[in-house]
Scaffold this motif. Structure first.
Motif, mmCIF file in Angstrom:
data_model
loop_
_atom_site.group_PDB
_atom_site.id
_atom_site.type_symbol
_atom_site.label_atom_id
_atom_site.label_comp_id
_atom_site.label_asym_id
_atom_site.label_seq_id
_atom_site.Cartn_x
_atom_site.Cartn_y
_atom_site.Cartn_z
ATOM 1 N N ARG A 1 -0.097 22.052 49.793
ATOM 2 C CA ARG A 1 0.257 20.728 49.269
ATOM 3 C C ARG A 1 -0.755 20.276 48.222
ATOM 4 N NH1 ARG A 1 -1.347 15.608 50.446
ATOM 5 N NH2 ARG A 1 0.174 13.942 49.991
ATOM 6 N N VAL A 2 -2.033 20.426 48.533
ATOM 7 C CA VAL A 2 -3.076 20.037 47.575
ATOM 8 C C VAL A 2 -2.978 20.893 46.318
ATOM 9 C CG1 VAL A 2 -5.571 19.940 47.166
ATOM 10 C CG2 VAL A 2 -4.626 19.139 49.341
ATOM 11 N N CYS A 3 -2.773 22.185 46.494
ATOM 12 C CA CYS A 3 -2.627 23.078 45.336
ATOM 13 C C CYS A 3 -1.452 22.659 44.467
ATOM 14 C CB CYS A 3 -2.438 24.520 45.796
ATOM 15 S SG CYS A 3 -3.913 25.301 46.483
ATOM 16 N N ALA A 4 -0.330 22.298 45.097
ATOM 17 C CA ALA A 4 0.849 21.890 44.339
ATOM 18 C C ALA A 4 0.585 20.618 43.547
ATOM 19 C CB ALA A 4 2.035 21.694 45.282
ATOM 20 N N LEU A 5 -0.111 19.675 44.150
ATOM 21 C CA LEU A 5 -0.436 18.440 43.435
ATOM 22 C C LEU A 5 -1.398 18.711 42.273
ATOM 23 C CD1 LEU A 5 -0.835 16.071 46.510
ATOM 24 C CD2 LEU A 5 0.908 15.883 44.722
ATOM 25 N N ALA A 6 -2.395 19.561 42.518
ATOM 26 C CA ALA A 6 -3.376 19.857 41.476
ATOM 27 C C ALA A 6 -2.751 20.616 40.318
ATOM 28 C CB ALA A 6 -4.532 20.658 42.065
ATOM 29 N N THR A 7 -1.989 21.659 40.624
ATOM 30 C CA THR A 7 -1.358 22.416 39.544
ATOM 31 C C THR A 7 -0.262 21.597 38.875
ATOM 32 O OG1 THR A 7 0.133 23.508 41.130
ATOM 33 C CG2 THR A 7 -1.904 24.655 40.552
ATOM 34 N N GLY A 8 0.326 20.667 39.619
ATOM 35 C CA GLY A 8 1.332 19.788 39.033
ATOM 36 C C GLY A 8 0.737 18.874 37.980
ATOM 37 N N PHE A 9 -0.410 18.247 38.285
ATOM 38 C CA PHE A 9 -0.982 17.375 37.256
ATOM 39 C C PHE A 9 -1.600 18.189 36.126
ATOM 40 C CE2 PHE A 9 -5.220 17.175 39.553
ATOM 41 C CZ PHE A 9 -6.068 17.369 38.466
ATOM 42 N N ALA A 10 -2.044 19.410 36.428
ATOM 43 C CA ALA A 10 -2.533 20.284 35.356
ATOM 44 C C ALA A 10 -1.395 20.650 34.405
ATOM 45 C CB ALA A 10 -3.160 21.545 35.943
ATOM 46 N N ASP A 11 -0.225 20.923 34.964
ATOM 47 C CA ASP A 11 0.934 21.249 34.135
ATOM 48 C C ASP A 11 1.317 20.073 33.247
ATOM 49 O OD1 ASP A 11 3.176 23.125 33.520
ATOM 50 O OD2 ASP A 11 4.364 21.496 34.351
ATOM 51 N N LYS A 12 1.232 18.868 33.785
ATOM 52 C CA LYS A 12 1.513 17.681 32.977
ATOM 53 C C LYS A 12 0.452 17.492 31.895
ATOM 54 C CE LYS A 12 5.345 16.607 34.721
ATOM 55 N NZ LYS A 12 6.558 16.646 33.874
ATOM 56 N N ALA A 13 -0.782 17.833 32.204
ATOM 57 C CA ALA A 13 -1.844 17.744 31.201
ATOM 58 C C ALA A 13 -1.620 18.735 30.069
ATOM 59 C CB ALA A 13 -3.205 17.986 31.856
ATOM 60 N N VAL A 14 -1.108 19.924 30.402
ATOM 61 C CA VAL A 14 -0.761 20.907 29.374
ATOM 62 C C VAL A 14 0.377 20.374 28.504
ATOM 63 C CG1 VAL A 14 0.181 23.201 28.942
ATOM 64 C CG2 VAL A 14 -1.568 22.884 30.701
ATOM 65 N N SER A 15 1.403 19.831 29.119
ATOM 66 C CA SER A 15 2.527 19.269 28.372
ATOM 67 C C SER A 15 2.066 18.164 27.427
ATOM 68 C CB SER A 15 3.582 18.707 29.330
ATOM 69 O OG SER A 15 4.176 19.729 30.090
ATOM 70 N N LEU A 16 1.181 17.319 27.931
ATOM 71 C CA LEU A 16 0.670 16.222 27.117
ATOM 72 C C LEU A 16 -0.164 16.746 25.956
ATOM 73 C CD1 LEU A 16 0.523 13.138 26.881
ATOM 74 C CD2 LEU A 16 -1.456 13.197 28.413
ATOM 75 N N LEU A 17 -0.925 17.790 26.203
ATOM 76 C CA LEU A 17 -1.728 18.392 25.140
ATOM 77 C C LEU A 17 -0.833 18.945 24.036
ATOM 78 C CD1 LEU A 17 -4.487 19.317 24.048
ATOM 79 C CD2 LEU A 17 -4.203 21.412 25.406
ATOM 80 N N TYR A 18 0.208 19.666 24.420
ATOM 81 C CA TYR A 18 1.102 20.233 23.416
ATOM 82 C C TYR A 18 1.866 19.143 22.666
ATOM 83 C CZ TYR A 18 0.206 24.960 25.095
ATOM 84 O OH TYR A 18 -0.390 26.146 25.429
ATOM 85 N N GLU A 19 2.155 18.048 23.336
ATOM 86 C CA GLU A 19 2.814 16.933 22.654
ATOM 87 C C GLU A 19 1.943 16.432 21.501
ATOM 88 O OE1 GLU A 19 5.896 14.093 22.009
ATOM 89 O OE2 GLU A 19 5.821 15.927 23.197
ATOM 90 N N HIS A 20 0.635 16.393 21.721
ATOM 91 C CA HIS A 20 -0.285 15.940 20.674
ATOM 92 C C HIS A 20 -0.511 17.016 19.614
ATOM 93 C CE1 HIS A 20 -1.326 12.062 22.388
ATOM 94 N NE2 HIS A 20 -1.502 12.628 23.568
ATOM 95 N N VAL A 21 -0.540 18.263 20.046
ATOM 96 C CA VAL A 21 -0.831 19.356 19.108
ATOM 97 C C VAL A 21 0.377 19.676 18.233
ATOM 98 C CG1 VAL A 21 -1.332 21.827 18.946
ATOM 99 C CG2 VAL A 21 -2.635 20.396 20.528
ATOM 100 N N LEU A 22 1.564 19.690 18.833
ATOM 101 C CA LEU A 22 2.751 20.146 18.121
ATOM 102 C C LEU A 22 3.514 19.036 17.416
ATOM 103 C CD1 LEU A 22 4.127 22.658 20.788
ATOM 104 C CD2 LEU A 22 2.807 23.192 18.736
ATOM 105 N N ARG A 23 3.281 17.795 17.823
ATOM 106 C CA ARG A 23 4.008 16.682 17.213
ATOM 107 C C ARG A 23 3.012 15.685 16.636
ATOM 108 N NH1 ARG A 23 9.376 16.662 19.128
ATOM 109 N NH2 ARG A 23 9.701 17.890 21.016
ATOM 110 N N ALA A 24 3.076 15.487 15.353
ATOM 111 C CA ALA A 24 2.127 14.591 14.696
ATOM 112 C C ALA A 24 2.677 13.167 14.639
ATOM 113 C CB ALA A 24 1.834 15.083 13.283
ATOM 114 N N GLY A 25 1.805 12.212 14.857
ATOM 115 C CA GLY A 25 2.098 10.804 14.623
ATOM 116 C C GLY A 25 3.392 10.312 15.209
ATOM 117 N N ASP A 26 4.298 9.845 14.329
ATOM 118 C CA ASP A 26 5.526 9.204 14.790
ATOM 119 C C ASP A 26 6.551 10.190 15.329
ATOM 120 O OD1 ASP A 26 6.299 10.418 12.458
ATOM 121 O OD2 ASP A 26 6.896 8.582 11.418
#
Length: 209
Positions: free
Chosen positions: A93-118
């Motif tokens: 359960r702890v592993c799932a929560l940790a890897t889950g928020f890590a996966d969201k952090a990766v998604s958020l990173l790519y949102e900033h890297v791949l999509r500029a500004g507006d």
């Protein structure tokens, strides 16, 4: 064995920490999911890491599945989660929560890297931030309630998953990781990062697409 992927990935790193902990020899190929995508595709058509190529040539994919295989390889006495029971459920359960928020952090990173500004989606950014923050709040409460050096009493995959995810989050989105707000998680991460098995497999975050 061959471990494919860079140590700045929380998913690759959690596998590497387990390999280090067990003293299992492996070759490390720090391939990028972007620059080396076609090389990775020879072992995993999803072009995702980690990939662990076993001595017989079998390519294992997805960090949880790889770690389950490693636990089976070293046996129940050395495994970093028991094969069954309450402790296993709690650890998974702890592993799932940790890897889950890590996966969201990766998604958020790519949102900033791949999509500029507006071109960025504020709805998606807000959703990821909420998912990460509320998961951290839950883990903070549970870690504070448990106390002790390690999450389940003894060093386990739960400790590794949380520490690796926290390091990635701190490097990718430092504004989302406030040690003063979540002191139990901060102490947990510091304790793990001080261990030789963590220090042996560390790489500053670098994203190139």
């Amino acid at each position: 064995m061959i471990l494919i992927g860079q140590y700045d990935s929380p998913f690759v790193r959690r596998v590497a920490v387990a390999l280090q902990h067990h003293g299992l020899a492996y070759e490390h190929r720090p391939w990028s999911v972007w620059a080396d995508a076609e090389s990775i595709a020879q072992y995993n058509p999803l072009r995702r890491v980690p990939v662990l190529v076993m001595d017989d040539g079998e390519a294992l994919v997805e960090s949880a599945a790889i770690l389950d295989a490693l636990d089976g390889l070293v046996g129940p006495e050395r495994a970093l989660l028991p094969p069954s029971g309450e402790a296993r459920r709690a650890g998974l359960r702890v592993c799932a929560l940790a890897t889950g928020f890590a996966d969201k952090a990766v998604s958020l990173l790519y949102e900033h890297v791949l999509r500029a500004g507006d071109r960025r989606s504020p709805v998606w950014v807000d959703r990821c931030v909420t998912q990460i923050s509320e998961t951290l709040d839950l883990l903070e409460r549970e870690r504070a309630a448990r106390g002790g050096d390690f999450w389940l009493g003894a060093f386990s995959h739960a400790d590794i998953a949380v520490a690796c995810a926290l390091r990635f989050l701190g490097e990718a989105h430092p504004s989302l990781l406030d040690p003063a707000r979540r002191p139990a998680l901060a102490a947990h991460a510091a304790r793990c990062e001080a261990l030789p098995v963590f220090a042996a497999v560390v790489q500053p975050l670098h994203v190139a697409v």
